[in-house]
Structures are given as structure tokens and as C-alpha cells.
Design an enzyme around this catalytic site. Structure first.
Site, PDB file in Angstrom:
ATOM      1  N   HIS A 230     -12.719   5.327   8.071  1.00 34.20           N
ATOM      2  CA  HIS A 230     -11.875   4.941   6.936  1.00 34.20           C
ATOM      3  C   HIS A 230     -12.238   3.542   6.462  1.00 34.20           C
ATOM      4  CE1 HIS A 230      -7.547   5.266   5.158  1.00 34.20           C
ATOM      5  NE2 HIS A 230      -8.304   4.462   4.413  1.00 34.20           N
TER       6      HIS A 230
ATOM      7  N   ASN B 233     -11.420   6.087  -3.804  1.00 31.98           N
ATOM      8  CA  ASN B 233     -10.719   5.376  -4.884  1.00 31.98           C
ATOM      9  C   ASN B 233     -11.563   4.236  -5.459  1.00 31.98           C
ATOM     10  OD1 ASN B 233     -10.384   4.022  -2.444  1.00 31.98           O
ATOM     11  ND2 ASN B 233      -8.358   3.254  -2.943  1.00 31.98           N
TER      12      ASN B 233
ATOM     13  N   HIS C  98      -3.305  10.219   3.253  1.00 29.58           N
ATOM     14  CA  HIS C  98      -2.630   8.920   3.182  1.00 29.58           C
ATOM     15  C   HIS C  98      -1.148   9.270   3.054  1.00 29.58           C
ATOM     16  CE1 HIS C  98      -2.110   4.662   1.577  1.00 29.58           C
ATOM     17  NE2 HIS C  98      -0.971   5.245   1.250  1.00 29.58           N
TER      18      HIS C  98
ATOM     19  N   HIS D 152      -4.252   6.158   9.138  1.00 30.84           N
ATOM     20  CA  HIS D 152      -3.497   4.928   9.468  1.00 30.84           C
ATOM     21  C   HIS D 152      -2.013   5.154   9.799  1.00 30.84           C
ATOM     22  CE1 HIS D 152      -2.763   5.466   5.205  1.00 30.84           C
ATOM     23  NE2 HIS D 152      -3.855   4.826   4.817  1.00 30.84           N
TER      24      HIS D 152
ATOM     25  N   HIS E  53     -13.299   1.120   2.692  1.00 29.51           N
ATOM     26  CA  HIS E  53     -13.397   1.001   1.239  1.00 29.51           C
ATOM     27  C   HIS E  53     -14.492  -0.021   0.939  1.00 29.51           C
ATOM     28  CE1 HIS E  53      -9.452   3.057   0.567  1.00 29.51           C
ATOM     29  NE2 HIS E  53      -9.183   2.507   1.742  1.00 29.51           N
TER      30      HIS E  53
ATOM     31  N   ASP F  97      -9.714   0.944   8.067  1.00 32.27           N
ATOM     32  CA  ASP F  97      -9.187   0.882   6.694  1.00 32.27           C
ATOM     33  C   ASP F  97      -9.622  -0.435   6.040  1.00 32.27           C
ATOM     34  OD1 ASP F  97      -7.911   1.493   4.338  1.00 32.27           O
ATOM     35  OD2 ASP F  97      -5.875   1.249   5.104  1.00 32.27           O
TER      36      ASP F  97
ATOM     37  N   ASP G 239      -6.762   8.994  -1.010  1.00 28.79           N
ATOM     38  CA  ASP G 239      -6.236   7.811  -0.334  1.00 28.79           C
ATOM     39  C   ASP G 239      -5.814   6.746  -1.339  1.00 28.79           C
ATOM     40  OD1 ASP G 239      -5.866   6.279   2.220  1.00 28.79           O
ATOM     41  OD2 ASP G 239      -7.282   4.951   1.223  1.00 28.79           O
TER      42      ASP G 239
ATOM     43  N   HIS H 134     -10.420  -7.512  -0.785  1.00 20.99           N
ATOM     44  CA  HIS H 134      -9.911  -8.013  -2.070  1.00 20.99           C
ATOM     45  C   HIS H 134     -10.387  -9.449  -2.248  1.00 20.99           C
ATOM     46  CE1 HIS H 134      -7.327  -4.602  -2.967  1.00 20.99           C
ATOM     47  NE2 HIS H 134      -6.823  -4.668  -1.758  1.00 20.99           N
TER      48      HIS H 134
END
Length: 425
Positions: free
Chosen positions: A57, A91, A176, A229, A59, A304, A149, A308
Site C-alpha cells: 500500500h 488515486n 479503504h 490500514h 502512493h 500507506d 482507496d 504531501h
């Protein structure tokens, strides 16, 4: 080229023993106590030789949000954390809901040459929760599972169809688990701490309702559902009940959910690096997660990893996005569980590699053995360092551990027989 890893302790999910490892090409060709001749020798004295970690998992924000991370920086962060295989969520922008995006993600990762990237495609087109993606096309392009997700499927009918179709293609869905109608614009766990801080809370029941629904749909369809998660004590009880009933349900937990609680938000003055979804919950939930890790109820530890930009996180807590980076803190936080006696080293390998390989049917990964793919993490449990900009490989720094002293790290990472990372280089 031949590579020898010498004087280390091999750790698999069911054993640990001292031996030397010989790598030739992309395979482990010999495990022996004898001296090995090789072109490159790695001294692993006092270190663990573990299968390359598999993170189910992550991103990487590519395509569309490359200023946060991209496939290159994400791959670099992965191997710096001993991770050699990553499953990227859908996503992105555009959403990974068609074969062309899936193929492009895989192409970029292969060109980078650091990890195996296995895309998780969206369940629904545009993450809209209404129309299913062309699962067959996506599987053929290289997708390994399906998940909306971040924007969970609210329609039980659509989720049922997703489970039925994914089963037809020998795949599975990742949930999710969140009933978004019950979120109430919450930004942290609903409880005593949210009341003290004056922040809107999200009740743990929003997760538990969704876990219950998706487990029941898996029961109905006889399909495989993987719960992402897990953060709630009662969610674990629901999953345990499903297992006893023979439902095909697996689950993962994250290092931040077994390491931090909502008290950390109170103690760290609204630090938005503690803001994530699902949110950090109470001490009782942490204890339940640790017990589930110990008992075998939890299948996988996944990060996860959700980068950012710093400008997005240095704002008021309720305005900041959810998410924390985690690829390079996976090893130290999991080793802390070992040191505290929560899990064994063998169980660590099971949670970070062997079980994921089993779920994904990766027959040549997840174990240090002759004939297996040479995906290897050499772990130093005693190395101490500051997790700072010199160590960090992600483009983002949104972790409450950034700038802190950590203990334990992957000091050498080998992918398909090639040394792709050395600590400090």
C-alpha cells in the site's frame, strides 16, 4: 557478476540461521556456511539477511502530483527502506482506471530499475463509485488488485459486482473501509482528545461499519477482500469473526497505527504530520493492533506511504491533507516491535514480505532460499541515525519522525541481484 553476503543471519518467516549467500544473475544460487568467492563481498556481521520487503500500500502520486513524489523518488525511498516491491494505489491524476496508465506506471518503474512496481487499479471509473473499470484489460496490463482507496465505494451493489468480477480474473479487492456518510467532516479520531482540542472527530464506527459490509459481501460472493490500514480494535474483532466463519478476508496495519495514538496530536501542538486517514486512535486500539500482530490475525504490515508537499502540511490542522510518508520508517518501527517482544524476527518477515508474496502469488519472492529471486534487505538492527534530509529519499517530509533519532535500517538493498542502495551513499 557474483555477489556474496557473508557472516549474516538469514531470517525467514519460520527460521533464522547464520550462513553466507551467493547471488549470481538475478537469483540466489547458494546458501552455505563455507567461504564464497565472488566479485563483490558484503560483510553482514551482526546484521539480518531478510527477503526484500513487499509494501502492499503506497502512493507514488505519479501521474499528476509529481511535486509530492513520483515513481523515481518513490522507488528511491522504497529501496532505502529495504522495500523491493511496491503496490501503488490508483488515486492519481488521471486515475489509474485504464490499461494505458497501468502500463505507463510499470514502464516508468522498469526504466528506473530499482523496484518491482505492481499497480492497484481503481474499482470504479474516475473513482466515482458507479461504473466498474474494465478489470480484464487492467489485469492484462499488469494490475494486481482493485481499490478506490481514498474514495471508498459507497454502493453495496457496485462493491458486490467488483468482488464478483475480480474473483473471475483471479484477483481481489482492497477496501479503504470508511462509511463516508458517517465522517461528519472529521479530521481526527472522535474521543476525549478531539474534544479537548476542539477538532471535529471521526468515530471508529465509520471504519467498523465498512469492514462489516465488505466482509459480508465477500461472504456472499465467496471472493477475496483485503482490508487496508485497520485502525480500530472492533474492526479486528469483526475480521477475526469472519476468519472463523471461513470468509476469505485478509488485512493490513500500518506502522503509524501501532506506534502513535491521538494523544500524540495533543502532545505535539496540532502537528498536521499526525493527521492521517484512518486517524490515529486511542491507546486501547494500539494495544489491540499489537496483539493482532502477535497472534497472527494481521496478515501484512504496509506503510500507506502518502507524501504531501511541506506547504500543504504547514497549515491549520483541519485544513491539512491526510497522510504520512512511511517507506523509510517501516524497518525501525517494526524492529521496535521486535525489541519490545511483541513479535519475533520471523514474524516480522512474515508480516513485511512472506504473507504479501503469498497473497499476491509471487512464488519467487518472500524467502531467502536457493533458486529464489535475489530481492534482499540487509538489516542492521543497531544502527542509529537522524532521519533528516540526508537520509530521506522522498520529495516530501510529512512524517512526525522527520528530524528524530531512529534505530535500525536497511543498510544494503539488492533487487534482482543488483545492489540498488547502500546506507549513507
Amino acid at each position: 557478476m557474483k555477489i556474496a553476503i557473508q557472516n549474516g543471519t538469514i531470517v525467514n518467516n519460520n527460521e533464522q540461521f547464520k550462513a553466507n549467500v551467493l547471488i549470481e544473475g538475478d537469483r540466489i544460487v547458494k546458501i552455505t556456511s563455507d567461504e564464497i568467492e565472488a566479485d563483490v563481498k558484503i560483510d553482514a556481521s551482526g546484521k539480518f539477511i531478510m527477503p526484500g520487503l513487499i509494501d502492499m500500500h503506497v502512493h507514488f502520486r505519479d501521474p499528476g502530483y509529481e511535486y509530492k513524489d513520483d515513481i523515481i523518488s518513490g522507488s528511491q525511498a522504497a529501496v532505502a527502506g529495504g522495500v523491493t516491491t511496491c503496490l501503488c494505489m490508483a488515486n492519481t491524476n488521471p486515475v489509474n482506471d485504464n490499461a494505458s496508465i497501468t502500463r505507463e506506471m510499470i514502464r516508468k518503474a522498469r526504466e528506473c530499475g530499482l523496484i518491482d512496481l505492481m499497480p492497484i487499479a481503481a474499482i470504479s471509473k474516475g473513482l466515482g463509485g458507479k461504473e466498474l473499470v474494465e478489470m480484464g484489460d487492467l489485469i492484462e496490463a499488469g494490475a494486481v488488485a482493485f481499490s478506490d482507496d481514498g474514495l471508498p465505494v459507497s454502493s453495496s451493489s457496485v462493491m458486490r459486482a467488483a468482488l464478483e468480477y475480480s474473483k473471475m480474473f483471479g484477483s481481489f479487492c482492497i477496501s479503504h473501509s470508511e462509511d463516508c456518510s458517517f465522517c461528519r467532516q472529521g479530521v481526527m479520531h472522535e474521543g476525549k482528545v478531539s474534544a479537548i482540542l476542539g477538532l471535529k472527530g471521526m468515530a471508529r464506527e465509520k471504519e467498523e461499519i465498512a469492514v462489516s459490509r465488505d466482509m459480508l459481501l465477500a461472504k456472499l460472493t465467496n471472493a477475496h477482500i483485503h482490508i487496508a490500514h485497520v485502525s480500530s480494535e472492533y474492526s479486528l474483532k469483526i475480521i477475526e469473526m469472519g476468519r472463523k466463519e471461513g470468509i476469505n478476508i485478509t488485512c493490513e496495519v500500518t506502522p503509524h497505527h501501532f506506534s502513535f495514538s491521538d494523544d500524540d496530536i495533543l502532545q505535539n501542538a496540532y502537528d498536521a504530520n499526525f493527521k492521517m486517514s484512518p486517524p490515529l486512535r486511542e491507546i486501547s486500539d494500539i494495544k489491540a493492533i499489537r496483539e493482532a500482530l502477535k497472534s497472527g490475525l494481521v496478515d501484512v504490515i504496509a506503510t500507506d506511504h502518502a507524501p504531501h508537499h511541506n506547504d500543504e502540511k504547514i497549515v491549520e490542522f483541519d485544513r491539512a491533507p491526510f497522510g504520512i510518508i512511511g517507506l523509510q520508517t517501516l524497518v525501525p518501527l517494526t524492529l521496535k516491535l521486535v525489541k519490545e517482544g511483541v513479535i519475533s524476527l520471523e514474524r516480522m518477515v512474515e508480516l513485511t514480505s512472506a504473507n504479501a508474496a503469498k497473497i499476491l502469488n509471487l512464488k519467487d519472492k518472500g524467502r531467502i532460499a536457493e533458486g529464489m529471486l535475489a530481492d534482499i534487505a540487509v538489516i542492521d538492527p543497531d544502527i542509529e541515525y537522524i532521519y533528516d534530509e540526508k537520509i530521506n529519499r522522498s520529495k516530501s517530509i510529512n512524517s512526525p519522525l522527520f528530524g528524530k533519532n531512529l534505530k535500525g535500517a536497511a543498510v544494503v538493498t539488492i533487487k534482482s541481484g543488483k545492489i540498488v542502495y547502500k546506507f549513507g551513499e
